[in-house]
Motif scaffolding. Structure first.
Motif, PDB file in Angstrom:
ATOM      1  N   LEU A  43      99.573 -22.261 114.417  1.00  0.00           N
ATOM      2  CA  LEU A  43      99.728 -23.524 113.616  1.00  0.00           C
ATOM      3  C   LEU A  43     101.046 -23.222 112.801  1.00  0.00           C
ATOM      4  O   LEU A  43     101.771 -24.391 112.536  1.00  0.00           O
ATOM      5  N   GLN A  46     103.876 -24.132 114.819  1.00  0.00           N
ATOM      6  CA  GLN A  46     104.078 -25.421 115.032  1.00  0.00           C
ATOM      7  C   GLN A  46     104.709 -26.126 113.845  1.00  0.00           C
ATOM      8  O   GLN A  46     105.491 -27.041 113.985  1.00  0.00           O
ATOM      9  N   GLU A  63     103.249 -36.467 111.983  1.00  0.00           N
ATOM     10  CA  GLU A  63     102.943 -35.134 112.925  1.00  0.00           C
ATOM     11  C   GLU A  63     102.510 -33.882 111.972  1.00  0.00           C
ATOM     12  O   GLU A  63     101.872 -32.843 112.129  1.00  0.00           O
ATOM     13  N   ILE A  67      99.191 -31.372 112.032  1.00  0.00           N
ATOM     14  CA  ILE A  67      99.415 -29.925 112.006  1.00  0.00           C
ATOM     15  C   ILE A  67      98.640 -29.278 110.653  1.00  0.00           C
ATOM     16  O   ILE A  67      97.912 -28.515 110.724  1.00  0.00           O
ATOM     17  N   LYS A  70      94.888 -29.319 110.840  1.00  0.00           N
ATOM     18  CA  LYS A  70      94.415 -28.341 111.438  1.00  0.00           C
ATOM     19  C   LYS A  70      94.319 -27.158 110.734  1.00  0.00           C
ATOM     20  O   LYS A  70      93.267 -26.179 110.735  1.00  0.00           O
TER      21      LYS A  70
END
Length: 156
Positions: A43, A46, A63, A67, A70
């Motif tokens: 993550l 990302q 976005e 992320i 999460k």
């Protein structure tokens, strides 16, 4: 954003120390913690891609919200796991503290990103409604390029 990455990377470096601990390798419970940290590392990668390594100052809030949501879920699971298995899996106090601080920062970033995403969605919704209503404000020149302007007749 660079600040959070440095703390998270430091936490992951410390995590690398306890990943190799003998008790960690022997217990399936401890391997659960390793999975949580690996997911967290993914993550974070990302997030790095999203920010282009800290060079990109403009983020897409939608976005980022996804992320960071999460990341927060992962952090909650990680804190719960560390609390329950700290002694058994020989998790260093420094890692627990660092992980907890990073989790709090992730929650703050999530709040900011999701708040901005919600504002964007609301603005897009309003723009669509105005477009459906014929450009919103009508009248002389009020409707953008579709407005009319009458030119006075006679001598200027």
């Amino acid at each position: 954003m660079t600040h959070i990455r440095s703390h998270i990377l430091a936490a992951l470096a410390v995590a690398g120390i306890f990943v190799t601990a003998p008790a960690f390798a022997q217990s399936s419970t401890c391997q659960e913690g390793q999975k949580i940290l690996q997911e967290r590392q993914s993550l974070i990668q990302q997030v790095n891609k999203l920010t282009n390594g800290g060079k990109n100052k403009k983020l897409d809030p939608r976005e980022a919200c996804t992320i960071f949501s999460k990341l927060v879920t992962n952090g909650t699971a990680g804190e719960k796991w560390m609390t329950a298995n700290k002694d058994w899996c020989q998790v260093p106090d420094q890692l627990v503290q660092s992980f907890s601080e990073d989790h709090k920062r992730s929650q703050q970033f999530k709040g900011q990103a999701c708040g901005a995403a919600a504002k964007m969605a609301e603005m897009e919704k309003r723009a669509k409604q105005q477009a459906q209503q014929g450009g919103g404000a009508g009248g002389k020149m009020g409707g953008g390029l579709t407005g009319t302007l009458s030119i006075p007749k006679g001598a200027l």
